[in-house]
Design an enzyme around this catalytic site. Structure first.
Site, PDB file in Angstrom:
ATOM      1  N   GLY A  33      -2.928  -5.699   3.667  1.00  0.00           N
ATOM      2  CA  GLY A  33      -3.263  -4.312   3.368  1.00  0.00           C
ATOM      3  C   GLY A  33      -2.418  -3.344   4.170  1.00  0.00           C
ATOM      4  N   ASN A  34      -2.791  -2.090   4.132  1.00  0.00           N
ATOM      5  CA  ASN A  34      -2.053  -1.070   4.879  1.00  0.00           C
ATOM      6  C   ASN A  34      -3.048  -0.077   5.476  1.00  0.00           C
ATOM      7  OD1 ASN A  34      -2.327   1.395   3.042  1.00  0.00           O
ATOM      8  ND2 ASN A  34      -1.565  -0.168   1.631  1.00  0.00           N
ATOM      9  N   ARG A  35      -2.535   0.853   6.251  1.00  0.00           N
ATOM     10  CA  ARG A  35      -3.408   1.698   7.054  1.00  0.00           C
ATOM     11  C   ARG A  35      -3.882   2.967   6.351  1.00  0.00           C
ATOM     12  NH1 ARG A  35      -0.485   3.133  12.296  1.00  0.00           N
ATOM     13  NH2 ARG A  35      -2.387   4.358  12.601  1.00  0.00           N
ATOM     14  N   SER A  36      -3.581   3.144   5.079  1.00  0.00           N
ATOM     15  CA  SER A  36      -3.988   4.383   4.413  1.00  0.00           C
ATOM     16  C   SER A  36      -5.520   4.522   4.381  1.00  0.00           C
ATOM     17  CB  SER A  36      -3.444   4.415   2.986  1.00  0.00           C
ATOM     18  OG  SER A  36      -3.859   5.597   2.353  1.00  0.00           O
TER      19      SER A  36
END
Ligand code: CTP
Ligand code: CA
Length: 239
Positions: A33-36
């Site tokens: 995933g990513n930090r958004s």
């Protein structure tokens, strides 16, 4: 309130916003995933509704506390999504009726080639640390531009790690040309900059690469500046 919304500059305009970050499963319990956080996209949805728009918000893995800003708003339909493939199909379906598309979601560029259907266990991994093989995901924004509806205004986002304002704009202009969007909102990010924060610092570029807005402030202030630029684009495409 209702009367103010009916007078808003986006009254009756259908707006699709994607927000948050897509996740790609590795096995039933793990993902890439990513930090958004989704805060900027949620702020855009809320601002658009307050200007009279009918909003569909495709929410990729957004925390309930962040979504609280829009839950219960009769002008905002929130549709939760998880993977890039889900976002891709729901975005294309929702874009069909939308005059404005704002692609604020952080999309995973790659997914895991062979998702394990059982949890990966250390005792089964005889060769030590596993290697994940990744495959590239489709570019949703590029395909939305390719399938663009008549007079549709399409907005992208780019969060970049850069050393200077010049580099930010230069990277933004290259990305804008690659994607073919009407507007691209660019901001600088880093280990401690840009994500979970309540504030943002954004430049909005138009198709020609000109800066049409530069705003540092709350994510709501950034949202309204972006929607001002969208409004200008709508005026230009008015048939
Ligand atoms: N985007 C998309 N589909 C993808 C990747 C990105 O729709 N597979 C959209 C994002 O929602 C955003 C814009 O494209 O609006 C720019 O995303 P970004 O990750 O900055 O662009 P990439 O083309 O993936 O380039 P980079 O290698 O810098 O990540
Ligand atoms: Ca990317």
């Amino acid at each position: 309130d209702h009367a103010a919304r009916a007078e808003g500059d986006l009254a009756g305009v259908r707006v699709l916003v994607t927000a948050g970050g897509t996740r790609e499963p590795i096995d039933p319990v793990r993902y890439l995933g990513n930090r958004s956080s989704g805060k900027q996209g949620v702020a855009i949805a809320a601002a658009a509704a307050d200007r009279g728009a009918e909003v569909v918000l495709l929410a990729a893995n957004i925390d309930g506390a962040v979504l609280a800003e829009v839950t219960g708003d009769p002008a905002i339909r929130v549709v939760p999504v998880n993977t890039t493939a889900e976002l891709d199909s729901t975005a294309h379906a929702a874009a069909k009726g939308a005059r404005v598309v704002v692609m604020a979601a952080a999309v995973a560029d790659y997914r895991v080639a062979d998702v394990a259907d059982q949890k990966m266990r250390k005792e089964d991994l005889t060769g030590g640390a596993p290697t994940l093989t990744l495959v590239e995901n489709p570019d949703i924004l590029v395909s939305l531009v390719r399938d663009r509806q008549d007079d549709q205004v399409i907005v992208g986002f780019a969060a970049e790690t850069v050393d200077s304002e010049d580099e930010l704009l230069e990277r933004g202009r290259r990305k804008l040309a690659r994607k073919g969007v009407d507007l691209l909102a660019v901001n600088a990010v880093g280990w401690s900059e840009g994500f979970e924060s309540a504030d943002n610092d954004v430049r909005v570029l138009n198709f020609d690469g000109d800066i049409v807005a530069a705003v540092a402030g709350s994510k709501r202030e950034v949202a309204d500046a972006l929607l001002d630029a969208v409004g200008d684009e709508l005026d230009q495409t008015e048939s």
